[in-house]
Design a protein around this motif. Structure first.
Motif, PDB file in Angstrom:
ATOM      1  N   THR A  13       0.855  -1.187   0.000  1.00 44.28           N
ATOM      2  CA  THR A  13       0.000   0.000   0.000  1.00 44.28           C
ATOM      3  C   THR A  13       0.886   1.231   0.000  1.00 44.28           C
ATOM      4  OG1 THR A  13      -0.092   0.009   2.424  1.00 44.28           O
ATOM      5  CG2 THR A  13      -1.860  -1.143   1.256  1.00 44.28           C
ATOM      6  N   ALA A  17      -2.843   7.033  -1.424  1.00 40.05           N
ATOM      7  CA  ALA A  17      -3.504   6.496  -2.602  1.00 40.05           C
ATOM      8  C   ALA A  17      -4.997   6.324  -2.307  1.00 40.05           C
ATOM      9  CB  ALA A  17      -2.883   5.168  -2.999  1.00 40.05           C
ATOM     10  N   ARG A  18      -5.803   6.426  -3.328  1.00 40.26           N
ATOM     11  CA  ARG A  18      -7.251   6.344  -3.150  1.00 40.26           C
ATOM     12  C   ARG A  18      -7.819   5.181  -3.966  1.00 40.26           C
ATOM     13  NH1 ARG A  18      -8.200  10.815  -5.034  1.00 40.26           N
ATOM     14  NH2 ARG A  18      -9.246  10.434  -7.023  1.00 40.26           N
ATOM     15  N   GLU A  19      -8.695   4.397  -3.338  1.00 46.86           N
ATOM     16  CA  GLU A  19      -9.387   3.328  -4.040  1.00 46.86           C
ATOM     17  C   GLU A  19     -10.888   3.578  -3.965  1.00 46.86           C
ATOM     18  OE1 GLU A  19      -8.177  -0.675  -3.209  1.00 46.86           O
ATOM     19  OE2 GLU A  19      -6.423  -0.353  -4.500  1.00 46.86           O
ATOM     20  N   GLU A  20     -11.555   3.470  -5.110  1.00 48.31           N
ATOM     21  CA  GLU A  20     -12.981   3.749  -5.202  1.00 48.31           C
ATOM     22  C   GLU A  20     -13.695   2.544  -5.821  1.00 48.31           C
ATOM     23  OE1 GLU A  20     -13.501   7.614  -7.347  1.00 48.31           O
ATOM     24  OE2 GLU A  20     -11.321   7.386  -7.506  1.00 48.31           O
ATOM     25  N   VAL A  34     -12.782  -1.891  -8.879  1.00 47.95           N
ATOM     26  CA  VAL A  34     -12.130  -0.906  -8.018  1.00 47.95           C
ATOM     27  C   VAL A  34     -11.189  -0.072  -8.878  1.00 47.95           C
ATOM     28  CG1 VAL A  34     -10.542  -0.557  -6.093  1.00 47.95           C
ATOM     29  CG2 VAL A  34     -12.264  -2.356  -5.955  1.00 47.95           C
ATOM     30  N   ARG A  36      -8.006   2.540  -8.623  1.00 45.74           N
ATOM     31  CA  ARG A  36      -6.945   3.025  -7.731  1.00 45.74           C
ATOM     32  C   ARG A  36      -6.252   4.222  -8.368  1.00 45.74           C
ATOM     33  NH1 ARG A  36      -4.036   1.164  -3.352  1.00 45.74           N
ATOM     34  NH2 ARG A  36      -1.995   2.111  -3.064  1.00 45.74           N
ATOM     35  N   THR A  37      -6.197   5.322  -7.629  1.00 43.22           N
ATOM     36  CA  THR A  37      -5.474   6.518  -8.036  1.00 43.22           C
ATOM     37  C   THR A  37      -4.259   6.659  -7.128  1.00 43.22           C
ATOM     38  OG1 THR A  37      -7.540   7.576  -8.700  1.00 43.22           O
ATOM     39  CG2 THR A  37      -5.628   9.002  -8.410  1.00 43.22           C
ATOM     40  N   PRO A  38      -3.054   6.812  -7.680  1.00 43.42           N
ATOM     41  CA  PRO A  38      -1.860   6.870  -6.827  1.00 43.42           C
ATOM     42  C   PRO A  38      -1.813   8.122  -5.979  1.00 43.42           C
ATOM     43  CG  PRO A  38      -1.298   7.382  -9.093  1.00 43.42           C
ATOM     44  CD  PRO A  38      -2.732   6.926  -9.103  1.00 43.42           C
ATOM     45  N   PRO A  66      -1.951  -3.776  -8.463  1.00 42.84           N
ATOM     46  CA  PRO A  66      -2.599  -2.469  -8.628  1.00 42.84           C
ATOM     47  C   PRO A  66      -1.776  -1.323  -8.046  1.00 42.84           C
ATOM     48  CG  PRO A  66      -4.199  -4.118  -7.933  1.00 42.84           C
ATOM     49  CD  PRO A  66      -2.845  -4.758  -7.809  1.00 42.84           C
ATOM     50  N   THR A  67      -1.120  -1.570  -6.909  1.00 43.66           N
ATOM     51  CA  THR A  67      -0.258  -0.551  -6.309  1.00 43.66           C
ATOM     52  C   THR A  67       0.941  -0.264  -7.198  1.00 43.66           C
ATOM     53  OG1 THR A  67      -0.892  -1.223  -4.078  1.00 43.66           O
ATOM     54  CG2 THR A  67       1.168  -0.010  -4.295  1.00 43.66           C
ATOM     55  N   ALA A  70      -0.041   1.484 -10.468  1.00 41.82           N
ATOM     56  CA  ALA A  70      -0.428   2.862 -10.177  1.00 41.82           C
ATOM     57  C   ALA A  70       0.798   3.714  -9.857  1.00 41.82           C
ATOM     58  CB  ALA A  70      -1.427   2.895  -9.019  1.00 41.82           C
TER      59      ALA A  70
END
Length: 325
Positions: A13, A17-20, A34, A36-38, A66-67, A70
């Motif tokens: 993580t 970072a934002r996960e929506e 989902v 993910r924006t870094p 994903p991390t 991103a």
């Protein structure tokens, strides 16, 4: 075709970072997804849709990828396969073309995200997902901004699987005669499936080989009628037919020690069949396996630190070019 659904990885993580949560609308219903924006994203970034490999796959099964993707400079969307993670449908009912249309639906969701405004959105296909990503880019060349093939074979699934089985049998120490016997049944099964023989009949014939010394690598994963039906529908998808139709930049990343993909043959396919474009990239990462790691998991060592050293710099540079473009 029996290749990892997603490379083994720790979650990893990054603070900030934002996960929506979101959904990908498909013919079988909405698939859980989902985005993910870094952390500290400097304005809109290229979008990357992760396209899973073979077998089951859901948004919680991607480990650290994903991390890492991103952090390389992208807004990343991952989604369930049909029938996985509580999403509707069954992935075994799909063809690779069905999967390509599903990936295009995910791409449209990510393109509508504010974090990708004005930037290209592409597909990151892992293993079987490489075929899917290439197909999607050929089907909708005006929509797919780029493709990353992560251990995506340049051969047909049938050819790739024959290579995987032969490599596994030899690695297990079997002699040439045993390897030949195992491949003979593999070829027989492939022929039966191509001819449209009912999968239950194929399984009945296959059961007679359960005690063979070569049975493990040849039969494991092929004892489910639904899976065998899926395999029958994807055997002969050929990148040689698909690659010439691509109009976007392609980055193909292969592991030099991959026991699953015939790497030299795949390199030739990408080099010979992709239309010339200075934006393309092709790299064989020395010592890397199918997941582009240099070794299996080691207790106490972050999985990210076991990636081939050139992987993240190469991906980052490719994404920087996409942002500039």
């Amino acid at each position: 075709m029996t290749v990892p659904s997603a490379p083994d990885a720790d979650a990893g993580t990054r603070t900030g970072a934002r996960e929506e949560p979101t959904v990908v609308p498909t013919a079988v219903g909405d698939l859980r997804a989902v985005v993910r924006t870094p952390a500290a994203a400097p304005g809109p970034l290229p979008g990357v849709v992760l396209v899973d490999g073979s077998g089951d796959g859901d948004v919680d099964g991607w480990g650290g990828w994903p991390t890492w993707v991103a952090d390389a400079g992208a807004v990343v969307l991952r989604h369930d396969k049909p029938g996985c993670g509580g999403s509707p449908g069954r992935w075994t009912d799909q063809t690779l073309e069905d999967r390509a249309h599903e990936s295009l639906a995910a791409l449209r969701v990510l393109r509508a995200h504010a974090g990708t405004a004005g930037r290209p959105v592409g597909l990151y296909g892992v293993s079987q997902g490489g075929w899917v990503a290439m197909l999607a880019a050929a089907i909708a060349p005006d929509e797919v901004g780029f493709v990353v093939c992560h251990s995506g074979p340049g051969t047909t699934p049938a050819r790739q699987e024959r290579y995987r089985v032969a490599t596994a049998l030899r690695a297990a120490g079997h002699d040439d005669a045993t390897v030949a016997a195992g491949l003979a049944w593999l070829d027989r099964r492939t022929a039966l499936l191509r001819d449209g023989v009912p999968v239950d009949d194929v399984l009945a014939e296959q059961a007679r080989h359960a005690g063979a010394p070569w049975a493990g690598p040849v039969l494991d994963g092929y004892d489910d009628p639904a899976v065998l039906g899926f395999v029958a529908g994807v055997l002969d998808v050929d990148p040689a037919d698909v690659l010439p139709r691509l109009r976007c930049p392609v980055l193909a990343l292969l592991g030099g020690a991959d026991p699953v993909v015939p790497v030299p043959e795949s390199v030739r396919a990408f080099a010979e069949h992709l239309p010339p474009d200075p934006r393309h990239g092709l790299a064989v990462l020395p010592g890397a396996d199918h997941g582009l790691f240099l070794s299996g998991p080691v207790p106490g060592v972050p999985r990210r630190d076991q990636l081939a050293p050139a992987y993240l710099p190469t991906l980052t540079a490719f994404l920087v070019d996409r942002r500039a473009g």
